[in-house]
Design a protein around this motif. Structure first.
Motif, PDB file in Angstrom:
ATOM      1  N   LYS A 246       0.851  -1.186   0.000  1.00 16.83           N
ATOM      2  CA  LYS A 246       0.000   0.000   0.000  1.00 16.83           C
ATOM      3  C   LYS A 246       0.887   1.236   0.000  1.00 16.83           C
ATOM      4  O   LYS A 246       2.026   1.196   0.472  1.00 16.83           O
ATOM      5  CB  LYS A 246      -0.929  -0.003   1.216  1.00 16.83           C
ATOM      6  N   GLU A 315      -0.488  10.272 -11.392  1.00 15.00           N
ATOM      7  CA  GLU A 315      -1.350  11.315 -10.836  1.00 15.00           C
ATOM      8  C   GLU A 315      -2.481  10.743  -9.995  1.00 15.00           C
ATOM      9  O   GLU A 315      -3.094  11.440  -9.192  1.00 15.00           O
ATOM     10  CB  GLU A 315      -1.946  12.177 -11.967  1.00 15.00           C
ATOM     11  N   ARG A 318      -2.682   7.414  -4.532  1.00 10.53           N
ATOM     12  CA  ARG A 318      -3.209   7.992  -3.305  1.00 10.53           C
ATOM     13  C   ARG A 318      -2.656   7.208  -2.118  1.00 10.53           C
ATOM     14  O   ARG A 318      -2.404   6.005  -2.217  1.00 10.53           O
ATOM     15  CB  ARG A 318      -4.736   7.899  -3.259  1.00 10.53           C
ATOM     16  N   TYR A 319      -2.544   7.896  -1.007  1.00  8.18           N
ATOM     17  CA  TYR A 319      -2.169   7.227   0.230  1.00  8.18           C
ATOM     18  C   TYR A 319      -3.146   6.086   0.495  1.00  8.18           C
ATOM     19  O   TYR A 319      -4.337   6.218   0.264  1.00  8.18           O
ATOM     20  CB  TYR A 319      -2.272   8.185   1.410  1.00  8.18           C
ATOM     21  N   GLY A 320      -2.607   4.998   1.014  1.00  6.00           N
ATOM     22  CA  GLY A 320      -3.493   3.922   1.465  1.00  6.00           C
ATOM     23  C   GLY A 320      -3.957   2.992   0.369  1.00  6.00           C
ATOM     24  O   GLY A 320      -4.534   1.949   0.646  1.00  6.00           O
ATOM     25  N   ARG A 322      -4.220   0.088  -2.205  1.00  5.31           N
ATOM     26  CA  ARG A 322      -3.642  -1.250  -2.232  1.00  5.31           C
ATOM     27  C   ARG A 322      -3.193  -1.521  -3.665  1.00  5.31           C
ATOM     28  O   ARG A 322      -4.022  -1.603  -4.561  1.00  5.31           O
ATOM     29  CB  ARG A 322      -4.665  -2.296  -1.799  1.00  5.31           C
TER      30      ARG A 322
ATOM     31  N   ARG B 392      -6.974   1.724   5.365  1.00  4.93           N
ATOM     32  CA  ARG B 392      -7.030   2.221   3.981  1.00  4.93           C
ATOM     33  C   ARG B 392      -7.430   3.686   3.904  1.00  4.93           C
ATOM     34  O   ARG B 392      -6.952   4.416   3.050  1.00  4.93           O
ATOM     35  CB  ARG B 392      -8.061   1.423   3.180  1.00  4.93           C
ATOM     36  N   LEU B 395      -4.922   7.329   5.580  1.00  5.96           N
ATOM     37  CA  LEU B 395      -3.791   8.056   4.986  1.00  5.96           C
ATOM     38  C   LEU B 395      -2.575   8.047   5.891  1.00  5.96           C
ATOM     39  O   LEU B 395      -1.865   9.041   6.012  1.00  5.96           O
ATOM     40  CB  LEU B 395      -4.155   9.507   4.667  1.00  5.96           C
TER      41      LEU B 395
END
Lengths: 361, 509
Positions: A246, A315, A318-320, A322, B392, B395
């Motif tokens: 992730k 672009e 994103r954080y998190g 998977r 998830r 952040l």
């Protein structure tokens, strides 16, 4: 690794979605959004009919190949979509300059939206599409093409913008081609259609990356409806899955017109405890674990959604999220000394000696 | 004077209503099944709460509604108006004409003709072509007579809207002032096709907005009430009913936003993870500064891609009715049949509710839970799924509290890895209706700023525009604030270029 083409199949509306999925995978995080390319291509095929996909061997030695691609800022292209007439403007100018009508359209860059749009342009021009491109992936600069690596000169470049201005340039070399094309593009509102390294079939052997359109379609079809999309894609690519993880950190900046950054991917499941950093300049260029490089440009590194195996653009990171990091070998052309010089790690400012991804333990 | 407010949230299963006093205390609450026409269920829930407060009903000064009318109309292709679709941008943009990629039946229901005419701007503000007024008039006189509304989308209009405004004048001259007009710069941000799609959908929804407004005012008038009425937007703010009449498409996605805002109001926490636990699924969202965090992915509505910024929601198939069997929990759920089928209600299906009751997390139902294998394991498994979802959406920040709302909030454990304290506010099962009754009106604006010079002025202009829109939506001009400002750098442009998003909100005037 280049699949053998069956002679002249027809690209239909049903091929557009798998093609777009495959082009996104080959985009290595860049190359622009494939969705609008798919909309335009599908509409053109519905309106003008399917596009014959031909192999290089189907062309006569004197046949002219017309490599086409959009250049400019993706955000601009997403708002100021190109006009229907731009491909015809370029075709007419090339025909006038060379005294010969091009016999086939080719994608200049299979990775991302420039892999999908040429189907629509070919349909609109009534020309077949050559099952090849000039990168086998996505790259940010005009001279990062197979013809340049093969030693061909960009004899003439033709650009057409949205209002109908047509610019023909005879640059002295690839670097000037990049510089002048960029300037014309800025004047044209940061979006233009370009034909670059226009060449004859006789000089194309060894100067193109063949089979990439059918490969992109095959990649899209492999994932489509698969019980294990990630496994299916990895197998179809012959890729290494570097990590299932992730995103735990993202760094982004825009310098010199290029989006640079890094993404930190922390392993999950069986990869727990591992951390990979992806170095990004529009595309994913280098994957590093504990100071050790796992894969580097020009080999291909693509981030895909672990569940759906759909490619994630840089672009869209994103954080998190998977994700899985896939890496696989580039075309042998990029592994020649000149290929490494043009698009190896040092061409992007990384002080690394290129090592093929499959040779890294 | 004690002003009361009523919040109503129309959900997929239930329509919830609450009455709040000036101190945000819940005075009355009701849950009624959502009716197929939406309006009957809305009326029933409204009647129930107003009946409960009896004589104090005339103290209700404001009614706020979060509704799925617009979403349903698009999904069912029902009550949609016919729209004349006008794009300013030729000779650019013709490779993807308007409504390309729309589902055929939706396109048939909505389109009264499409045209791409000369006009639009480059990224630097120069015109692509002079506005082709003659072609616009021709299009309007040929096809416009059949149109219930007109949608106008100009290339780069979010950075300069003069042409769209001029076209609006032409439409009024040609078709009369009664024909409503959607201008794309008022609807969405950059991304021509997505913004145009949203603008056309907005124009198609004017009739739906009129109907639901009438249904709401009629229901209130039937009780002798004429409070101010507001609609909830997808960003967690409100808009006054006359504003909603012009921007009905902005009501789409208000449900998840309401639940997040309600969780904030009930818990008093403005930065948190919110878990809305239902019967079949649990929605995880994030509150940042009291507002829903928005998704970066484009939102698809009825098969049409738009560029709305919807609340960023992660839904997992885990809820009170999730069936426990074979070492797994869900995704199958007994849903609304839980009160017959779950063990604690004397039924024969082991559900997550039974497992949670057995684990001592709550007292629910009419029957004791039999001693069954697998229930304890099911709770552990569900907790892992929750922890994974929290991870998830977090952040990477593990310190934020988690606010548990929804009918199944008791299913969640008291400590969740990746979150701080687990907050369980009162009235958590009607958080969505409470969220509708929040008292902030909002507006937003977006543009692109190319080049180094003029950046500050352009950002100021975007801020002013967002604030003006918040005021137009009903916010108090003296108290409106910029609640969000984001700048995203763009690649492949000469010099620095950024895309700016501004959101403004303020208390209702």
């Amino acid at each position: 690794m280049i699949p053998v083409m069956e002679a002249s199949r027809l690209i239909t509306a049903d091929d557009v979605a798998p093609l777009a999925r495959g082009c996104a995978v080959l985009g290595t995080g860049g190359g622009g959004d494939v969705a609008s390319g798919a909309l335009a291509a599908r509409r053109a095929v519905e309106q003008y009919g399917g596009v014959p996909l031909i192999a290089l061997g189907d062309l006569s030695p004197d046949d002219v190949i017309l490599p086409l691609g959009m250049i400019g800022a993706p955000t601009v292209g997403h708002e100021m979509i190109h006009g229907d007439d731009q491909p015809a403007l370029i075709l007419r100018e090339v025909e006038r300059l060379l005294g010969r009508r091009p016999a086939a359209v080719m994608s200049s860059e299979i990775g991302g939206s420039n892999g999908v749009h040429p189907v629509g342009w070919a349909a609109r021009l009534g020309l077949p599409l050559l099952d090849a491109d000039a990168m086998g992936r996505a790259f940010p600069e005009v001279q990062m093409v197979s013809m340049h690596v093969a030693g061909l000169a960009p004899t003439v470049i033709v650009l057409a913008d949205v209002v109908g201005n047509v610019t023909a340039v005879r640059p002295v070399d690839g670097a000037w081609a990049e510089r002048i094309a960029r300037a014309v593009c800025v004047a044209a509102g940061s979006s233009a259609l370009m034909a670059d390294y226009i060449l004859r079939a006789a000089e194309a052997r060894g100067a193109l990356i063949e089979g990439t359109v059918s490969r992109a379609i095959a990649l899209g079809r492999a994932v489509d409806g698969a019980a294990d999309p990630l496994g299916a894609l990895t197998a179809e690519l012959g890729a290494r899955n570097l990590l299932n993880g992730k995103i735990t950190d993202l760094r982004r900046e825009t310098t010199g017109g290029f989006a640079r950054g890094a993404a930190v991917v922390t392993g999950v499941g069986g990869d727990r405890g591992r951390i990979i950093t992806l170095e990004i300049q529009n595309e994913n260029l280098v994957a590093v674990e504990d100071g050790r490089v796992l894969a580097m440009v020009p080999d291909l590194i693509t981030v895909v959604d672990t569940q759906t195996a759909s490619a994630v653009q840089t672009e869209g990171l994103r954080y998190g999220q998977r994700i899985s990091v896939l890496a696989w070998p580039c075309d042998p052309l990029w592994r020649t000394p000149r290929g490494i010089e043009v698009a190896g790690p040092r061409a992007f400012g990384y002080d690394l000696d290129y090592v093929p991804v499959e040779d890294i333990p | 004077m004690t002003a009361l407010r009523v919040g109503v949230d129309v959900g997929g299963t239930n329509t919830d209503a609450v009455v709040l006093d000036a101190a945000d205390r819940v005075l009355a609450r009701a849950k009624r099944p959502t009716s197929p026409d939406v309006t009957a269920g809305l009326r029933a829930a409204l009647d129930a709460v107003l009946g409960e407060i009896g004589g104090r009903a005339d103290e209700v000064t404001r009614v706020m509604l979060g509704t799925t009318h617009a979403t349903n109309a698009i999904l069912e292709r029902r009550s949609l108006g016919r729209v004349a679709v006008l794009r300013l941008g030729a000779p650019a943009t013709t490779a993807i004409p308007p409504l390309t990629g729309w589902p055929a039946d939706l396109r048939r229901a909505v389109s009264a003709g499409e045209a791409v005419v000369g006009g639009g701007h480059f990224v630097d503000g120069r015109p692509i072509a002079p506005l082709d007024r003659a072609a616009i008039r021709r299009f309007l006189t040929e096809g416009g007579r059949e149109a219930d509304a007109v949608a106008v989308t100009g290339v780069f209009s979010p950075a300069g809207a003069d042409q769209e405004r001029e076209v609006a004048e032409i439409v009024r001259t040609e078709l009369g002032a009664a024909v409503p007009i959607s201008l794309s710069h008022e609807i969405g941000s950059l991304g021509l096709v997505e913004r145009e799609n949203a603008t056309v959908l907005n124009a198609a929804l004017y009739g739906v907005a009129r109907d639901v407004t009438r249904a709401l005012t009629d229901a209130l008038a039937g009780r002798g009430l004429a409070p101010q009425t507001y609609f909830a937007q997808n960003d967690g703010t409100l808009m006054a009913v006359d504003h909603a009449a012009r921007y009905p498409v902005l009501t789409i996605g208000s449900g998840p936003a309401n639940s997040l805002r309600g969780a904030a109001l009930l818990s008093g926490v403005s930065d948190a993870i919110v878990a809305d636990v239902g019967g079949t699924s649990t929605d995880f969202g994030v509150l940042a500064g009291g507002f829903p965090r928005e998704s970066a992915a484009p939102a698809e509505i009825g098969g049409v891609t738009t560029n709305f910024r919807m609340p960023d929601i992660l839904a997992i198939a885990l809820g009170g009715g999730s069936v426990v069997a074979g070492g797994a929990v869900g995704p199958r759920s007994v849903g609304y049949r839980i009160t017959r089928e779950a063990l604690v209600f004397g039924g024969r299906t082991a559900t997550l509710t039974d497992a949670a009751v057995a684990a001592g997390r709550g007292r629910v139902g009419t029957h004791p839970v039999p001693d069954l294998d697998g229930l304890a394991a099911a709770v552990r498994l569900a907790d892992e799924m929750v922890a994974d979802a929290v991870d998830r959406v977090s952040l990477g920040r593990g310190d934020r509290p988690l606010v548990a709302v929804g009918g199944g909030a008791f299913l969640l454990p008291d400590t969740i890895p990746g979150a701080g304290e687990v907050v369980r506010p009162p009235d958590a099962d009607v958080a969505n209706a409470v969220g509708a009754a929040i008292a902030l009106a909002g507006g937003r604006s977006g543009t692109i700023v190319a080049g180094r010079t003029g950046r500050d002025a352009a950002v100021e202009r975007a801020k002013r525009e967002a604030a003006d829109r918040a005021v137009a939506a009903g916010a108090d001009p003296a108290a409106v604030e910029i609640v969000e400002l984001s700048e995203v750098p763009l690649s492949y442009l000469e010099g620095p270029a950024v895309r700016v998003h501004v959101k403004a909100a303020g208390p209702l005037k």
